[in-house]
Design a protein around this motif. Structure first.
Motif, PDB file in Angstrom:
ATOM      1  N   ARG A   1       0.677  -1.242  -0.231  1.00  0.00           N
ATOM      2  CA  ARG A   1       0.021  -0.088  -0.152  1.00  0.00           C
ATOM      3  C   ARG A   1       0.888   1.320   0.036  1.00  0.00           C
ATOM      4  N   LYS A   2       0.603   2.117  -0.959  1.00  0.00           N
ATOM      5  CA  LYS A   2       1.123   3.417  -0.966  1.00  0.00           C
ATOM      6  C   LYS A   2       0.934   4.104   0.553  1.00  0.00           C
ATOM      7  N   CYS A   3       1.902   5.111   0.693  1.00  0.00           N
ATOM      8  CA  CYS A   3       1.666   5.831   1.914  1.00  0.00           C
ATOM      9  C   CYS A   3       2.427   7.185   2.032  1.00  0.00           C
ATOM     10  N   PHE A   4       2.113   8.097   2.799  1.00  0.00           N
ATOM     11  CA  PHE A   4       2.797   9.328   2.930  1.00  0.00           C
ATOM     12  C   PHE A   4       4.074   9.014   3.474  1.00  0.00           C
ATOM     13  N   ASN A   5       5.080   9.958   3.191  1.00  0.00           N
ATOM     14  CA  ASN A   5       6.494   9.612   3.885  1.00  0.00           C
ATOM     15  C   ASN A   5       7.121  11.022   4.144  1.00  0.00           C
ATOM     16  N   THR A   6       7.713  10.846   5.463  1.00  0.00           N
ATOM     17  CA  THR A   6       8.606  11.907   5.774  1.00  0.00           C
ATOM     18  C   THR A   6       9.742  11.571   6.565  1.00  0.00           C
ATOM     19  N   THR A   7      10.470  10.210   6.213  1.00  0.00           N
ATOM     20  CA  THR A   7      11.499   9.704   6.661  1.00  0.00           C
ATOM     21  C   THR A   7      12.505   9.177   5.354  1.00  0.00           C
TER      22      THR A   7
ATOM     23  N   CYS B   1      11.579   9.963  -0.939  1.00  0.00           N
ATOM     24  CA  CYS B   1      10.374   9.664  -1.506  1.00  0.00           C
ATOM     25  C   CYS B   1      10.364   9.127  -2.919  1.00  0.00           C
ATOM     26  N   TYR B   2       9.638   8.085  -2.987  1.00  0.00           N
ATOM     27  CA  TYR B   2       9.751   7.275  -4.381  1.00  0.00           C
ATOM     28  C   TYR B   2       8.177   7.399  -4.811  1.00  0.00           C
ATOM     29  N   PRO B   3       8.226   7.879  -6.227  1.00  0.00           N
ATOM     30  CA  PRO B   3       6.663   7.970  -6.568  1.00  0.00           C
ATOM     31  C   PRO B   3       6.120   6.607  -6.713  1.00  0.00           C
ATOM     32  N   GLU B   4       6.557   5.412  -6.830  1.00  0.00           N
ATOM     33  CA  GLU B   4       5.942   4.039  -6.793  1.00  0.00           C
ATOM     34  C   GLU B   4       5.462   3.858  -5.637  1.00  0.00           C
ATOM     35  N   ASP B   5       6.041   4.178  -4.442  1.00  0.00           N
ATOM     36  CA  ASP B   5       5.733   3.818  -3.021  1.00  0.00           C
ATOM     37  C   ASP B   5       5.122   5.026  -2.220  1.00  0.00           C
ATOM     38  N   HIS B   6       5.222   6.032  -2.623  1.00  0.00           N
ATOM     39  CA  HIS B   6       4.608   7.126  -1.701  1.00  0.00           C
ATOM     40  C   HIS B   6       3.901   8.274  -2.559  1.00  0.00           C
ATOM     41  N   TYR B   7       2.877   8.864  -1.696  1.00  0.00           N
ATOM     42  CA  TYR B   7       2.134   9.864  -2.245  1.00  0.00           C
ATOM     43  C   TYR B   7       2.936  11.182  -2.335  1.00  0.00           C
TER      44      TYR B   7
ATOM     45  N   ILE C   1      14.282  15.464  -4.698  1.00  0.00           N
ATOM     46  CA  ILE C   1      14.180  16.321  -5.935  1.00  0.00           C
ATOM     47  C   ILE C   1      15.668  15.861  -6.710  1.00  0.00           C
ATOM     48  N   LEU C   2      16.573  15.908  -5.989  1.00  0.00           N
ATOM     49  CA  LEU C   2      18.020  15.378  -6.833  1.00  0.00           C
ATOM     50  C   LEU C   2      17.853  13.954  -7.180  1.00  0.00           C
ATOM     51  N   ASN C   3      17.294  13.187  -6.601  1.00  0.00           N
ATOM     52  CA  ASN C   3      17.279  11.649  -6.987  1.00  0.00           C
ATOM     53  C   ASN C   3      16.148  11.592  -8.016  1.00  0.00           C
ATOM     54  N   LEU C   4      14.836  12.340  -8.200  1.00  0.00           N
ATOM     55  CA  LEU C   4      14.186  12.367  -9.312  1.00  0.00           C
ATOM     56  C   LEU C   4      14.764  13.092 -10.826  1.00  0.00           C
ATOM     57  N   LEU C   5      15.675  14.001 -10.240  1.00  0.00           N
ATOM     58  CA  LEU C   5      16.581  14.772 -11.391  1.00  0.00           C
ATOM     59  C   LEU C   5      17.478  13.759 -11.950  1.00  0.00           C
TER      60      LEU C   5
ATOM     61  N   MET D   1      -1.819  15.708  -4.919  1.00  0.00           N
ATOM     62  CA  MET D   1      -1.394  14.402  -4.064  1.00  0.00           C
ATOM     63  C   MET D   1      -2.599  13.793  -3.345  1.00  0.00           C
ATOM     64  N   LEU D   2      -3.303  14.622  -2.889  1.00  0.00           N
ATOM     65  CA  LEU D   2      -4.538  14.112  -2.109  1.00  0.00           C
ATOM     66  C   LEU D   2      -5.732  13.411  -3.211  1.00  0.00           C
ATOM     67  N   GLU D   3      -5.444  13.885  -4.438  1.00  0.00           N
ATOM     68  CA  GLU D   3      -6.338  13.271  -5.414  1.00  0.00           C
ATOM     69  C   GLU D   3      -5.976  11.814  -5.553  1.00  0.00           C
ATOM     70  N   GLU D   4      -4.683  11.588  -5.635  1.00  0.00           N
ATOM     71  CA  GLU D   4      -3.893  10.254  -6.006  1.00  0.00           C
ATOM     72  C   GLU D   4      -4.590   9.348  -4.537  1.00  0.00           C
ATOM     73  N   TYR D   5      -4.211   9.876  -3.487  1.00  0.00           N
ATOM     74  CA  TYR D   5      -4.718   9.322  -2.209  1.00  0.00           C
ATOM     75  C   TYR D   5      -5.993   8.998  -2.294  1.00  0.00           C
ATOM     76  N   GLU D   6      -7.090   9.814  -2.727  1.00  0.00           N
ATOM     77  CA  GLU D   6      -8.537   9.593  -2.489  1.00  0.00           C
ATOM     78  C   GLU D   6      -8.788   8.516  -3.520  1.00  0.00           C
ATOM     79  N   GLN D   7      -8.127   8.437  -4.888  1.00  0.00           N
ATOM     80  CA  GLN D   7      -8.656   7.376  -5.608  1.00  0.00           C
ATOM     81  C   GLN D   7      -8.240   6.024  -5.120  1.00  0.00           C
ATOM     82  N   ASP D   8      -7.230   5.836  -4.103  1.00  0.00           N
ATOM     83  CA  ASP D   8      -7.133   4.597  -3.557  1.00  0.00           C
ATOM     84  C   ASP D   8      -7.772   4.092  -2.178  1.00  0.00           C
ATOM     85  N   ASN D   9      -8.386   5.176  -1.563  1.00  0.00           N
ATOM     86  CA  ASN D   9      -8.666   5.116  -0.090  1.00  0.00           C
ATOM     87  C   ASN D   9     -10.185   5.615  -0.342  1.00  0.00           C
ATOM     88  N   HIS D  10     -10.965   6.514  -0.979  1.00  0.00           N
ATOM     89  CA  HIS D  10     -12.177   6.609  -1.034  1.00  0.00           C
ATOM     90  C   HIS D  10     -12.763   7.181   0.185  1.00  0.00           C
TER      91      HIS D  10
END
Length: 528
Positions: free
Chosen positions: A2-8, A11-17, A51-55, A226-235
């Protein structure tokens, strides 16, 4: 998973909102394509590493990207040029070894491995860079994260000087297509240990860097996406636009704070509500509860804030003056205190005035400053003794709070000098309020109205909001304007009752509490 929000960590788009980064990455990629060197300087936990990792991932199809970090570098690394150069080679080797680079010559990995065992000078490292960039099949990009770790060492600035020289003669001597440095401090503001305390490092060896104006804070639109993606998964049925606005109102888009509130809503508030589908958490009441938890929790961002305030007492003094005295500082980046306040993410520019960056930081700072004087505060003790009187049936009796504050304030400070009371009166009210709402409610000060004459305090208590205007008395006309402004706030918060606390130093004043009915709304005004 399950995807989650991340503060540690990353962040990876496939794993985190996450918010959508395409526009920001596109601007950075354009800089790289133009052969520019630049820095990414923002406060702690602002998403620099992500953002460095994504770049790096975005660039890897066209460039050979070395992405390294100075995090955790030992002091011994910077003792000699040779030890520093060997560590650079080790970091580059690991980047090649574990992240295979397309377009690099076959000998690079083995050469970097051997160089770690040699006695090296910067000229050796420079020659290696030129040979690497000359023989690579594609342009080479160097990214260095956590450059603050090296900021106190002369060898690091000498290394930057070497990269600058190579940049200046890049038409004759092959070098990196682009170099990107990321950290909290701007390179020009790094102080060196070998310099005197009075001399700051403004003659930077990194004056070749281009200014890149990429706003890394989150907008309401970013948060909503970001919340739209979360809402699609969690309703959950949340009002995405409203929740996004609330999160932004509290955080001003500071990435860690936005994500942390989302973590609390998703993982903590939903569990406390006993609602497995999370519908009860993603509401205005849920956001208020998450804010309350965030304000009292220990975390690395707040720990770093406390450390910075201890390291820079002038900054702490300026923030205290802004919050409690309504003092206004022109936003001048050449001012040392304003500069570091912005650099650490504690201040921002709002209409050419330096203000605290967001409500979360404001309230955390209020709580810190107030806590430093609680034990010696007679007004705090007065509220603490009778704090149980002010709550009945789970509702805060704000009228009684004003009434008892007026009486206590008059009893305790009647002999104090007017200038002292004028400067500290609002601080005394917050001290009085603190034990009454502590552990249950929150408060924040509306930044747009904070000045030497007027401050609005918004109190959240058990899902209800109370708007209280604190002001210095400046005559009937000014008082009438204050009443009209308070009515505007009541409309904005859909409230019918507002509160006003006037500090009046006219000897003929009438002390006490009165109710005023205006256009179907009630203002409870206390005069002290």
């Amino acid at each position: 998973m399950r995807k989650c929000f991340n503060t540690t960590g990353l962040c990876y788009p496939e794993d985190h909102y996450m918010v959508r980064m395409e526009e920001r990455l596109q601007k950075m990629e354009e800089f790289v394509e133009c052969g520019k060197y630049f820095t990414i300087n923002r406060g702690r936990q602002y998403g620099k590493t992500t953002i460095l990792n994504l770049l790096a991932g975005k660039l890897c199809d066209r460039y050979a990207v070395f992405s390294i970090s100075f995090e955790g570098m030992e002091d011994e690394v910077f003792e000699t040029t040779s030890s520093f150069c060997r560590r650079i080679c080790r970091l580059l080797y690991k980047s090649v070894r574990y992240q295979k680079k397309e377009g690099l010559p076959d000998w690079v990995e083995n050469e970097l491995k051997q160089m770690q065992e040699k006695s090296l000078q910067l000229d050796d490292l420079s020659d290696f860079i030129s040979e690497l960039c000359e023989q690579a099949d594609r342009p080479v990009v160097l990214m260095i994260d956590e450059v603050d770790q090296a900021g106190n060492y002369k060898v690091f600035l000498t290394f930057l000087g070497m990269l600058r020289r190579k940049f200046q003669v890049r038409k004759q001597e092959p070098t990196f297509q682009s170099v990107i440095l990321a950290g909290v401090y701007d390179i020009k503001n790094l102080k060196l240990k070998f310099r005197s305390d009075e001399e700051h490092q403004y003659n930077s060896p990194w004056n070749i860097a281009s200014d890149i104006t990429v706003d890394m804070s989150f907008s309401v639109r970013d948060i909503a996406g970001m919340l739209e993606e979360y809402e699609q998964d969690n309703h959950t049925g949340m009002d995405i636009g409203r929740i996004a606005e609330l999160l932004y109102d509290y955080t001003s888009g500071y990435p860690f704070l936005v994500s942390r509130l989302c973590v609390l809503l998703d993982e903590v508030i939903s569990e406390e509500e006993g609602n497995q589908d999370r519908t009860a958490a993603w509401t205005q009441e849920g956001v208020v509860k998450a804010v309350k938890k965030l304000l009292i929790e220990p975390n690395t961002l707040f720990d770093d804030m406390l450390k910075k305030l201890n390291d820079f007492p002038e900054l702490k003094k300026a923030l205290h003056a802004i919050l409690f005295n309504g003092q206004s500082f022109s936003y001048n980046i050449d001012n040392y205190i304003i500069n570091i306040g912005y650099m650490f993410g504690f201040m921002k520019n709002e209409k050419d005035t330096a203000v605290v960056s967001n409500r979360i930081f404001e309230t955390r700072l209020y709580n810190l400053f107030l806590s430093e004087e609680l034990l010696d505060s007679r007004i705090y003790e007065a509220a603490d003794i009778e704090k149980n009187r002010f709550v009945c049936g789970g509702r805060l009796n704000m009228e009684l709070v004003l009434e008892r504050f007026a009486e206590s304030f008059t009893d305790i400070y009647s002999d104090a000098e007017e200038s002292f009371l004028e400067e500290n009166g609002r601080r005394f009210f917050l001290l009085y309020l603190k034990p009454i709402i502590n552990g249950v409610g929150n408060y924040y000060v509306e930044a747009r109205t904070r000045n030497m004459k007027r401050t609005d305090v918004i109190v959240d208590y058990c899902g209800e909001q109370y708007v209280c205007e604190l002001k210095i008395w400046h005559g009937d006309e000014y008082n009438n304007r204050g009443e009209q402004q308070l009515l505007g706030y009541l409309d904005a918060y859909h409230l019918s009752i507002g509160y006003m606390l006037s500090f009046n130093f006219n000897k003929k004043k009438k002390v006490g509490v009165q109710k005023i009915e205006i256009d179907g709304r009630t203002i409870v005004e206390a005069v002290v």
